[in-house]
Design an enzyme around this catalytic site. Structure first.
Site, PDB file in Angstrom:
ATOM      1  N   GLU A 183       0.844  -1.199   0.000  1.00 36.45           N
ATOM      2  CA  GLU A 183       0.000   0.000   0.000  1.00 36.45           C
ATOM      3  C   GLU A 183       0.878   1.247   0.000  1.00 36.45           C
ATOM      4  OE1 GLU A 183      -3.386   1.766   3.031  1.00 36.45           O
ATOM      5  OE2 GLU A 183      -3.340  -0.399   2.664  1.00 36.45           O
ATOM      6  N   GLU A 232      -3.041  10.366   3.245  1.00 40.23           N
ATOM      7  CA  GLU A 232      -4.228  10.593   4.057  1.00 40.23           C
ATOM      8  C   GLU A 232      -4.202  12.035   4.540  1.00 40.23           C
ATOM      9  OE1 GLU A 232      -5.737   6.483   6.027  1.00 40.23           O
ATOM     10  OE2 GLU A 232      -4.082   7.470   7.062  1.00 40.23           O
ATOM     11  N   ASP A 284       0.218   5.314   0.666  1.00 37.14           N
ATOM     12  CA  ASP A 284      -0.862   6.122   1.244  1.00 37.14           C
ATOM     13  C   ASP A 284      -0.608   7.620   1.241  1.00 37.14           C
ATOM     14  OD1 ASP A 284      -2.254   3.872   1.961  1.00 37.14           O
ATOM     15  OD2 ASP A 284      -1.735   3.954   4.083  1.00 37.14           O
TER      16      ASP A 284
END
Length: 295
Positions: free
Chosen positions: A106, A110, A108
């Site tokens: 993953e 955010e 990311d």
């Protein structure tokens, strides 16, 4: 999803840079063609303008999200976002690439909301074989709620680069030679969601979501993928035209001198957390990849 490693995929990694350089360019993406709404449908997740604009909303009943129809294995992903304005405390807008399963990879972005007038926190992480704990956090040098800004990932066998408006903010280098797993075998889809995380997102959960301000809405446009897709255990390159700000540095194996200067500038003035500097968190010693230069 076809996971694993071996002959065809290894050959694919060898060829990927040549494929990038040789592939033709075509136009920007369309949300109808490139993405599926995965939850919070109806008025919460809306595709507008003939597929050129997408909005996600959060209310007290539900958030919303979408994911790409295609899987990608290496390339550059660009998306323009305009984040929730006003009092966004308690909300998280997530934009990331991910594979599936307990040993997933993953990459990311955010965006952690905040009270009106206080800055968003951009939280980044890299998961390899199901393990994350590689957080770096930043303030931004602009208000991400006033206008659209471009958030990009360059994912190559040598490194992962996170960029904001084509300024690199983070580099995660392939350190397999010293025993650090690197995302290179699992194709990933693109995901985004807007959801309530007021148990941790703003000041460690001290500030709760003010539902009187709902619905909270974020906007997306100008998705572009200069990347190789993965389908039925085989690869094909499908190239979309990079945005005018994308430049050509994604094709290089390392950042150029100007990009390294910009990266150091971001780290000096805007980084607010780095797992590599958190000695209290790692009493047995910082992770081995932290001992290498990140510039």
């Amino acid at each position: 999803m076809a996971h694993g490693s071996g002959g065809p995929r290894a050959s694919y990694m060898v060829l990927v840079s040549l494929l990038f350089m040789a592939a033709a360019e075509v136009g920007a993406g369309n949300f109808y063609q490139d993405f599926d709404v995965t939850w919070g449908g109806g008025d919460r997740a809306r595709i507008l303008g003939g597929g050129q604009l997408l909005s996600l909303s959060l209310d007290k009943v539900s958030g919303s999200g979408f994911r790409s129809k295609k899987e990608y294995l290496f390339g550059r992903i660009d998306m323009q976002l305009k984040l929730v304005a006003g009092n966004s405390a308690g909300t998280v807008t997530a934009y990331y690439l991910s594979s599936q399963g307990p040993t997933h990879d993953e990459i990311d972005f955010e965006f952690l909301g905040n009270l009106s007038g206080d800055p968003y926190i951009l939280h980044t992480n890299v998961y390899t074989q199901g393990k994350g704990n590689r957080e770096q956090q930043f303030y931004l040098w602009f208000d991400p709620t006033r206008n659209f800004h471009t958030y990009s990932v360059i994912w190559k066998p040598q490194h992962i680069i996170f960029l904001v408006d084509n300024t690199p903010i983070r580099v995660f280098k392939n350190a397999e030679s010293i025993g650090v797993p690197f995302p290179k075998n699992q194709p990933m889809k693109i995901y985004s969601s807007l959801w309530n995380a007021d148990d941790w997102a703003t000041r460690g959960g001290l500030i709760k979501t003010d539902w009187s301000k709902a619905p909270f809405t974020a906007y997306y446009r100008n998705f572009q993928a200069t990347a190789c897709t993965w389908s039925s255990a085989s690869s094909s390159c499908e190239i979309r035209r990079p945005s005018s700000s994308s430049g050509t540095t994604w094709q290089a194996n390392e950042l150029d001198a100007n990009s390294r200067r910009r990266l150091r500038w971001v780290h000096k003035y805007f980084m607010i957390y780095d797992y590599c500097a958190d000695i209290n968190r790692f009493p047995q010693g910082i992770p081995v990849e932290c001992k290498r230069s990140r510039f």
